[in-house]
Structure formats: C-alpha cells, structure tokens
Design an enzyme around this catalytic site. Sequence first.
Site, short mmCIF file in Angstrom:
data_model
loop_
_atom_site.label_atom_id
_atom_site.label_comp_id
_atom_site.label_asym_id
_atom_site.label_seq_id
_atom_site.Cartn_x
_atom_site.Cartn_y
_atom_site.Cartn_z
N ALA A 1 0.83 -1.20 0.00
CA ALA A 1 0.00 0.00 0.00
C ALA A 1 0.86 1.25 0.00
CB ALA A 1 -0.91 -0.01 1.23
N GLN A 2 0.19 2.37 -0.24
CA GLN A 2 0.81 3.69 -0.12
C GLN A 2 0.11 4.44 1.00
OE1 GLN A 2 0.24 5.33 -4.05
NE2 GLN A 2 2.34 4.83 -4.66
N LYS B 1 -4.53 5.08 3.86
CA LYS B 1 -3.75 3.93 3.39
C LYS B 1 -4.47 3.35 2.18
CE LYS B 1 -2.16 -0.51 5.33
NZ LYS B 1 -2.21 -1.33 6.57
N ASP C 1 1.40 -7.82 15.53
CA ASP C 1 2.53 -7.29 14.75
C ASP C 1 3.13 -6.08 15.46
OD1 ASP C 1 4.32 -7.17 12.65
OD2 ASP C 1 3.00 -5.99 11.36
#
Length: 225
Positions: free
Chosen positions: A16-17, A32, A167
């Site tokens: 993603a950017q 996102k 995460d």
Amino acid sequence: TEIYTLSLHDALPIFAQGHRARLRDGSEVFVKIRRPHIAQTVAADLEILGHLGSLMEHHAPNLVMVQPTRLVEQFARTLRQELDFDIECNHLVHFRRQFAERKGIHIPDVYPDYCSSRVLTMELVRGIKASNLAELEAAGCDLKYLAGLGADLLLEQFFVHGFFHADLHPGNILVLPPDRYCYLDFGMMGRLTRRERENLCNLITGAVARDERRLVEPVLAMTIA
C-alpha cells in the site's frame, strides 16, 4: 516531534501507499491505499509457495511434521486479511472498543465512511517511536513506567480480551508523552479462546515455577505435532 504513521510498517511499501490528508471538517487523517494489482501478484506468489510446500512434503518425509502446506495456508490467510482493509477497519473498531475505558493507551479513530476493501482512513497520530529512548527521555517520559505499562497492555490483550495485536514491532508502537501508548496497523491480529488462554496461563506459571510436570499438559494441548 516527528510524525510516525503507518508508513513505517515493513510491508506498507509493498502492499500500500500512505498519504496524509485533511477532511472537509478539518480533521487530519492518514489514508492507506492498496496498490493496484497487488492482490493478483500475491495470489500468484502464494500459489507458487503452495506448490513448493507440496513438493517438500512429498520429497522430504522428515519435514512432514513441520506441515509446510499448512504453514503456507496460514501465511496465505494472514496475507489476504492484510490486503483487505475492510477487515483492518473492523479490527481497529473492535480494538478501540476493547480499550475504550483503559488509561494509558490511545487507539486511533477510524472513519468508516471513507474506508473500503482498498482504502483505510484513520486519525493521523503524532508521537514518538517506542524504540527512540533518547527522545522519550527528552520528552519527560518515565521509561520504567512505560515498560511496565507495555507489559500490562500485552497481558490484558492475551488473558482478558483474547484479541491481540499480532505485529507489535517498534514501527507500530508510538508513545504519546508522557504516559500513553498508541498502536498502529491492525491488519494482523490474533485471537485466543478461553481454553487457549488457560493453557497459556498454565504454561507461563509452570515455567515461572520451574515445574516441568506442570508444563507438559499445556504444551501438548497447544501443539499440533
């Protein structure tokens, strides 16, 4: 203070950017956006991995216990979830509700009206990267207190809620001085059933007590092979 956002996530440049933006009401947000065609690329790579896993099981009998194809299936399931921002949005809403009354943690607000499977719009958070000890001290943070708070928040996720951030590397943890954490990137989450929580608790207490007999039952209950 430098702005740390989801752009520090290891996989973000691949999947993603990230862009800063401002809504019409003036709210600063982080957007996102999934890269075009990345889902097809990941699907092709996973198919190759699945084939390699099958070959390993067929030609290397000593690896059967490791269950390569099952590992690939689990990895594929996790990747597909990370690519679906609707799932991440739901995770964020759930986690935010879970800690709504908890002091010491801030969960970014999310804007469901501006979210889809390919776009996630959330609050832009300014804070200090959790691993930047020098800047934390300069901001007047009590590092010993933050260490204890961080441990408490993890244990609450595992044993109280059974829904945890899976995460938590330094790029996904900010500190909002002087004494609050902020988690980022909710694409990868984990769940524990009540029985799994009990097994994990028994495992930890057995290890702390150095009682190998108390370790046997939870280890067998938690392992696949």
